[in-house]
Write a protein that holds these residues in place. Structure first.
Motif, PDB file in Angstrom:
ATOM      1  N   ILE A 202       0.846  -1.197   0.000  1.00  0.00           N
ATOM      2  CA  ILE A 202       0.000   0.000   0.000  1.00  0.00           C
ATOM      3  C   ILE A 202       0.881   1.247   0.000  1.00  0.00           C
ATOM      4  O   ILE A 202       0.443   2.323  -0.387  1.00  0.00           O
ATOM      5  N   GLN A 203       2.136   1.091   0.460  1.00  0.00           N
ATOM      6  CA  GLN A 203       3.164   2.140   0.422  1.00  0.00           C
ATOM      7  C   GLN A 203       2.950   3.236   1.468  1.00  0.00           C
ATOM      8  O   GLN A 203       3.198   4.407   1.234  1.00  0.00           O
ATOM      9  N   GLY A 204       2.471   2.790   2.660  1.00  0.00           N
ATOM     10  CA  GLY A 204       2.431   3.677   3.805  1.00  0.00           C
ATOM     11  C   GLY A 204       3.712   3.561   4.604  1.00  0.00           C
ATOM     12  O   GLY A 204       4.732   3.057   4.115  1.00  0.00           O
ATOM     13  N   VAL A 205       3.664   4.016   5.856  1.00  0.00           N
ATOM     14  CA  VAL A 205       4.843   3.959   6.721  1.00  0.00           C
ATOM     15  C   VAL A 205       4.577   2.986   7.872  1.00  0.00           C
ATOM     16  O   VAL A 205       3.428   2.655   8.162  1.00  0.00           O
ATOM     17  N   PRO A 206       5.633   2.507   8.551  1.00  0.00           N
ATOM     18  CA  PRO A 206       5.444   1.525   9.624  1.00  0.00           C
ATOM     19  C   PRO A 206       4.659   2.086  10.800  1.00  0.00           C
ATOM     20  O   PRO A 206       4.738   3.275  11.102  1.00  0.00           O
ATOM     21  N   GLY A 207       3.910   1.209  11.482  1.00  0.00           N
ATOM     22  CA  GLY A 207       3.191   1.636  12.672  1.00  0.00           C
ATOM     23  C   GLY A 207       1.955   0.817  12.994  1.00  0.00           C
ATOM     24  O   GLY A 207       1.532   0.750  14.131  1.00  0.00           O
ATOM     25  N   PHE A 208       1.369   0.178  11.976  1.00  0.00           N
ATOM     26  CA  PHE A 208       0.243  -0.719  12.249  1.00  0.00           C
ATOM     27  C   PHE A 208       0.107  -1.755  11.145  1.00  0.00           C
ATOM     28  O   PHE A 208       0.613  -1.589  10.029  1.00  0.00           O
ATOM     29  N   GLY A 209      -0.548  -2.856  11.504  1.00  0.00           N
ATOM     30  CA  GLY A 209      -0.908  -3.873  10.531  1.00  0.00           C
ATOM     31  C   GLY A 209      -2.418  -3.954  10.451  1.00  0.00           C
ATOM     32  O   GLY A 209      -3.132  -3.227  11.151  1.00  0.00           O
ATOM     33  N   PHE A 210      -2.918  -4.825   9.593  1.00  0.00           N
ATOM     34  CA  PHE A 210      -4.365  -4.986   9.493  1.00  0.00           C
ATOM     35  C   PHE A 210      -4.715  -6.422   9.136  1.00  0.00           C
ATOM     36  O   PHE A 210      -3.902  -7.153   8.566  1.00  0.00           O
ATOM     37  N   VAL A 211      -5.922  -6.789   9.538  1.00  0.00           N
ATOM     38  CA  VAL A 211      -6.435  -8.135   9.291  1.00  0.00           C
ATOM     39  C   VAL A 211      -7.748  -8.012   8.547  1.00  0.00           C
ATOM     40  O   VAL A 211      -8.638  -7.252   8.956  1.00  0.00           O
ATOM     41  N   LEU A 212      -7.865  -8.726   7.455  1.00  0.00           N
ATOM     42  CA  LEU A 212      -9.118  -8.829   6.709  1.00  0.00           C
ATOM     43  C   LEU A 212      -9.718 -10.182   7.054  1.00  0.00           C
ATOM     44  O   LEU A 212      -9.110 -11.224   6.798  1.00  0.00           O
ATOM     45  N   ALA A 213     -10.889 -10.160   7.680  1.00  0.00           N
ATOM     46  CA  ALA A 213     -11.457 -11.384   8.235  1.00  0.00           C
ATOM     47  C   ALA A 213     -12.893 -11.590   7.776  1.00  0.00           C
ATOM     48  O   ALA A 213     -13.651 -10.629   7.601  1.00  0.00           O
ATOM     49  N   LYS A 214     -13.255 -12.847   7.611  1.00  0.00           N
ATOM     50  CA  LYS A 214     -14.659 -13.165   7.390  1.00  0.00           C
ATOM     51  C   LYS A 214     -15.439 -12.782   8.644  1.00  0.00           C
ATOM     52  O   LYS A 214     -15.064 -13.153   9.762  1.00  0.00           O
ATOM     53  N   ARG A 215     -16.510 -12.058   8.446  1.00  0.00           N
ATOM     54  CA  ARG A 215     -17.292 -11.580   9.588  1.00  0.00           C
ATOM     55  C   ARG A 215     -17.781 -12.731  10.474  1.00  0.00           C
ATOM     56  O   ARG A 215     -17.713 -12.654  11.710  1.00  0.00           O
ATOM     57  N   ASP A 216     -18.279 -13.772   9.855  1.00  0.00           N
ATOM     58  CA  ASP A 216     -18.834 -14.864  10.658  1.00  0.00           C
ATOM     59  C   ASP A 216     -17.749 -15.589  11.441  1.00  0.00           C
ATOM     60  O   ASP A 216     -17.971 -16.021  12.577  1.00  0.00           O
ATOM     61  N   ARG A 217     -16.557 -15.720  10.863  1.00  0.00           N
ATOM     62  CA  ARG A 217     -15.461 -16.360  11.583  1.00  0.00           C
ATOM     63  C   ARG A 217     -15.008 -15.513  12.763  1.00  0.00           C
ATOM     64  O   ARG A 217     -14.796 -16.008  13.872  1.00  0.00           O
ATOM     65  N   LEU A 218     -14.844 -14.217  12.533  1.00  0.00           N
ATOM     66  CA  LEU A 218     -14.365 -13.331  13.588  1.00  0.00           C
ATOM     67  C   LEU A 218     -15.364 -13.259  14.737  1.00  0.00           C
ATOM     68  O   LEU A 218     -14.979 -13.193  15.911  1.00  0.00           O
ATOM     69  N   ALA A 219     -16.649 -13.302  14.411  1.00  0.00           N
ATOM     70  CA  ALA A 219     -17.679 -13.215  15.446  1.00  0.00           C
ATOM     71  C   ALA A 219     -17.637 -14.406  16.402  1.00  0.00           C
ATOM     72  O   ALA A 219     -18.134 -14.320  17.536  1.00  0.00           O
ATOM     73  N   GLN A 220     -17.004 -15.498  15.966  1.00  0.00           N
ATOM     74  CA  GLN A 220     -16.906 -16.698  16.800  1.00  0.00           C
ATOM     75  C   GLN A 220     -15.705 -16.676  17.739  1.00  0.00           C
ATOM     76  O   GLN A 220     -15.495 -17.622  18.510  1.00  0.00           O
ATOM     77  N   CYS A 221     -14.914 -15.594  17.685  1.00  0.00           N
ATOM     78  CA  CYS A 221     -13.641 -15.570  18.407  1.00  0.00           C
ATOM     79  C   CYS A 221     -13.696 -14.853  19.750  1.00  0.00           C
ATOM     80  O   CYS A 221     -12.653 -14.677  20.399  1.00  0.00           O
ATOM     81  N   LYS A 222     -14.850 -14.443  20.173  1.00  0.00           N
ATOM     82  CA  LYS A 222     -14.977 -13.739  21.443  1.00  0.00           C
ATOM     83  C   LYS A 222     -14.476 -14.612  22.591  1.00  0.00           C
ATOM     84  O   LYS A 222     -14.863 -15.768  22.728  1.00  0.00           O
ATOM     85  N   GLY A 223     -13.579 -14.042  23.383  1.00  0.00           N
ATOM     86  CA  GLY A 223     -13.082 -14.736  24.562  1.00  0.00           C
ATOM     87  C   GLY A 223     -11.948 -15.708  24.323  1.00  0.00           C
ATOM     88  O   GLY A 223     -11.481 -16.350  25.267  1.00  0.00           O
ATOM     89  N   LEU A 224     -11.463 -15.823  23.087  1.00  0.00           N
ATOM     90  CA  LEU A 224     -10.396 -16.782  22.782  1.00  0.00           C
ATOM     91  C   LEU A 224      -8.993 -16.203  22.952  1.00  0.00           C
ATOM     92  O   LEU A 224      -8.023 -16.953  23.044  1.00  0.00           O
ATOM     93  N   ALA A 225      -8.881 -14.896  22.997  1.00  0.00           N
ATOM     94  CA  ALA A 225      -7.564 -14.244  22.931  1.00  0.00           C
ATOM     95  C   ALA A 225      -6.663 -14.632  24.094  1.00  0.00           C
ATOM     96  O   ALA A 225      -7.107 -14.743  25.243  1.00  0.00           O
TER      97      ALA A 225
END
Length: 381
Positions: A202-225
């Motif tokens: 994307i040609q930005g500068v360092p400082g953050f990353g990002f995750v592109l996730a299926k909504r239904d999969r991510l919604a199942q991840c509550k409390g797993l961290a």
């Protein structure tokens, strides 16, 4: 080097690396304004970025969401591994380079049950072996790096993904160095979680990353961290329900620069146009370097990415990488040392604010080095 040398911005050089990379003047200018993390204007910007990322990733935008995470790209990788795999589940990691190995180390540190399929850094994964490994019913998730910048190899995520989904597993792809520079539709590839970073294609500068996730999969991840700071679900939930708000202090200047980088990507013609530029850079570089006698590390059996190219040291006993590096830097070009375990090699990136004229300028500098310090017209002898 004294302080004045460091502060002298006129002494800029071109970063021919896989990120951080050389950015445009517009991206750098975007960081000259301060932002408040609670301000609605800033949070609107975050929401716009999230929407744009999903639109870049797939035509099936309703299926996916974007989560931004502080830190380098590796933070986002660890966030996914530590947030989407339950304690009773098992992870298969397919790797052929340093960044796949890093995922393996993360998984073990997080006490995730993990099995690995390891391949030489100059080889692509074996699909039959993957198919057999996936017969293990305990395996719930599979992870692989798309562009392994150890060598520049492009792993066959489409073929691997078909096997993963046929086996009913969750598919995690580290597309750190490929997303934004290699065309893909993550819905068609059936990717559940794709990870990348602000300072790559994307040609930005360092400082953050990002995750592109299926909504239904991510919604199942509550409390797993397994971490508070890297809780992917909680970060997403906060952004979703508080209009772009980050849970903790965000890198505001970096976010604004990334937004500018997204606008510049659109102006260039999108990912397809950027891919053509990177590919032209890489092909011109490879042709020029091989004409000087340098050998490519990857052979024709492997898929060479347009992101970074790895070259063997020349056979001449007069070659010294550190000297080579310093002379190219003096000429205005910074390259990367090698990462392949058992090969003497170096890497040259083709991404960032880099154009054909820049590659041609680099080749002139390499030619000058070869003639001046190796005293050879061709270094292969």
């Amino acid at each position: 080097m004294n302080t004045q040398d460091i502060l002298n911005l006129d002494n800029r050089y071109l970063l021919l690396t896989p990120g951080p990379l050389s950015t445009s003047a517009g991206v750098r200018r975007a960081m000259q304004k301060d932002w408040c993390t609670w301000d609605q204007e800033y949070n609107d910007l975050v929401q716009n970025i999230r929407q744009r990322l999903v639109q870049l990733a797939t035509a099936q935008t309703e299926k996916y969401t974007a989560v931004l995470m502080q830190g380098s790209g590796s933070f986002s990788v660890e966030s996914v591994l530590g947030s989407v795999i339950a304690k009773h589940e098992k992870l298969l990691i397919i790797h052929n380079g340093a960044y796949g190995t890093r995922m393996l180390n993360m998984a073990r540190c997080l006490n995730i049950e993990v099995v690995e399929l390891a391949y030489p850094e100059t080889s692509t994964p074996d699909l039959n072996e993957i198919k057999n490994a996936l017969m293990d019913e305990k395996i719930s998730h599979v992870a692989c790096v798309h562009c392994e910048t150890t060598t520049g190899i492009l792993n066959p995520i489409q073929d691997i993904g078909r096997l993963v989904k046929a086996a009913g597993k969750i598919w995690i792809v580290d597309a750190m160095s490929s997303f934004g520079g290699v065309p893909m539709d993550i819905a068609e590839l059936e990717i559940d979680f794709l990870i990348s970073s602000a300072n790559k294609c994307i040609q930005g500068v360092p400082g953050f990353g990002f995750v592109l996730a299926k909504r239904d999969r991510l919604a199942q991840c509550k409390g797993l961290a397994r971490s508070v700071s890297l809780d992917l679900y909680d970060q997403w939930h906060t952004m979703e329900h508080h209009h772009g708000k980050w849970r903790f202090t965000s890198p505001t200047h970096v976010v604004r620069a990334f937004y500018q980088a997204l606008l510049e990507l659109e102006k260039e013609g999108g990912i397809a146009a950027r891919h053509r530029r990177y590919l032209n850079n890489q092909q011109t570089l490879s042709k020029g370097m091989t004409s000087l006698g340098f050998e490519l590390v990857l052979d024709n059996q492997c898929s060479q990415s347009p992101i970074i190219t790895t070259f063997l040291y020349p056979t001449s006993s007069k070659f010294d990488f550190q000297q080579f590096y310093e002379k190219l830097k003096q000429a205005g070009y910074v390259i990367y040392p090698g990462k392949v375990t058992d090969l003497n090699c170096f890497r040259i990136g083709n991404i960032g604010e880099v154009y054909l004229k820049d590659i041609e300028g680099l080749l002139l500098a390499v030619t000058d080095y070869c003639h001046t310090y190796l005293h050879l017209n061709s270094i292969s002898t």
